[in-house]
Design an enzyme around this catalytic site. Structure first.
Site, short mmCIF file in Angstrom:
data_model
loop_
_atom_site.label_atom_id
_atom_site.label_comp_id
_atom_site.label_asym_id
_atom_site.label_seq_id
_atom_site.Cartn_x
_atom_site.Cartn_y
_atom_site.Cartn_z
N GLU A 131 0.83 -1.21 0.00
CA GLU A 131 0.00 0.00 0.00
C GLU A 131 0.86 1.25 0.00
O GLU A 131 0.54 2.24 -0.66
CB GLU A 131 -0.94 -0.01 1.21
CG GLU A 131 -1.92 -1.16 1.24
CD GLU A 131 -2.74 -1.29 -0.05
OE1 GLU A 131 -2.95 -0.25 -0.73
OE2 GLU A 131 -3.15 -2.40 -0.38
N HIS A 134 1.93 1.99 -3.42
CA HIS A 134 0.95 2.78 -4.16
C HIS A 134 1.15 4.27 -3.87
O HIS A 134 1.07 5.11 -4.78
CB HIS A 134 -0.47 2.38 -3.77
CG HIS A 134 -0.98 1.18 -4.48
ND1 HIS A 134 -0.99 1.07 -5.85
CD2 HIS A 134 -1.54 0.02 -4.02
CE1 HIS A 134 -1.52 -0.09 -6.21
NE2 HIS A 134 -1.86 -0.74 -5.12
#
Length: 321
Positions: A131, A134
């Site tokens: 994450e 990202h």
């Protein structure tokens, strides 16, 4: 190459939006479509994280309310060279996680209690590193823009059922072109949206492996949660299917129409990354406290001593009370 492909696909999506506007309203319609796209992107640029977190009823945690989970994200952020994001927990059985925010300075990461209770510390580190990947790649902004334009195309296509555009004197032919546009455009937008999402997932896997230094832990996490995420109902995704692109694994499986690459392909790619790291002496994995046979949850990852009661800890009750 991944960044270039994303730019090209995003440009194609914008061009599709303008083409649909032109079909429905001529040159004026194309200009209006472009202005609408710009306005919607500007709004989501500033508000996407709030909308997404509110949609999931996410609750923010800190070093006092979830010390182990928070410190894990903090260590990974430092390792990635990123500002500390806001950290959220979602009270949901479906195992999943996502990142949101317009830039690294305003990012947030979230994980469900289902994921935190299912995985080991190393696996949670792999997921949260993904994450943060990202965030580092600025995918959160890109995917927000993609979702906004794709949604606008669908909305414009619905309006197209009631309006005809252009200066073609052949009304019958113009109507056929309009009908083709309103049918094909949303489908084409969905295909482009999925292509962009799949590209960014591979990039986040790569970045996550580099941040955590443990690609096999991420691969193990993907293998564990992909099947469960398909079976356990996700009320948010059921109400708003566009939310599916946020998650680390898809909530519905269909390789052709999934916003994510097949999990098996992602695991294979991570295995190759692990082998490359071994050959090149990549960054060391996150240090993890030694664990005994007692299983610990991710929010309280350090297992109890062998003499302690063998009661399983949960994410919401990290001290096993």
């Amino acid at each position: 190459m991944s960044g270039f492909r994303t730019v090209m696909l995003l440009s194609a999506l914008t061009a599709l939006f303008m083409a649909l506007g032109y079909t429905l309203g001529g040159s004026g319609g194309a200009v209006i479509a472009l202005l609408v796209a710009a306005g919607m992107n500007l709004f989501t640029f500033w508000n996407a994280d709030k909308i997404v977190l509110r949609m999931h009823n996410a609750r923010e945690v800190d070093a006092q309310s979830a010390p182990e989970f928070y410190s894990l994200v903090q260590a990974l952020s430092q390792r990635a060279g990123l500002p500390m994001p806001r950290v959220y927990v979602i009270d949901q059985d479906a195992p999943n996680a996502f990142a949101t925010g317009r830039n690294p300075e305003n990012a947030a990461v979230a994980a469900t209690t289902g994921l935190l209770n299912m995985l080991t510390r190393d696996e949670v580190a792999g997921v949260m590193a993904h994450e943060l990947g990202h965030v580092k790649n600025r995918d959160t902004l890109i995917m927000t823009m993609v979702a906004t334009i794709a949604g606008a195309i669908s909305m414009l296509a619905n309006f197209g059922l009631f309006f005809r555009g252009g200066n073609n004197e052949n009304g019958h032919g113009n109507m056929i072109a309009t009908l083709l546009a309103v049918i094909v455009a949303p489908f084409a937008a969905m295909i482009v949206q999925m292509a962009i999402s799949r590209t960014r997932e591979y990039g986040a896997d790569q970045a996550g492996a580099e941040i955590s230094g443990n690609p096999r832990a991420l691969a193990s996490a993907l293998a564990k949660i992909s099947g469960r995420a398909e079976l356990i109902p996700n009320p948010v995704a059921e109400r708003n299917p566009a939310a599916a692109q946020l998650y680390i694994v898809p909530v519905h499986v269909s390789e052709l129409f999934s916003t994510h690459p097949a999990t098996e392909k992602r695991i294979a790619a991570l295995e190759e990354i692990a082998q490359d790291m071994g050959q090149n002496g990549g960054p060391p994995p996150m240090s993890v406290p030694s664990q005994t046979s007692t299983r610990a949850s991710a929010l309280s990852p350090v297992a109890s001593p062998a003499t302690a009661p063998k009661r399983r800890r949960s994410a919401l009750d990290p001290h096993g009370r």
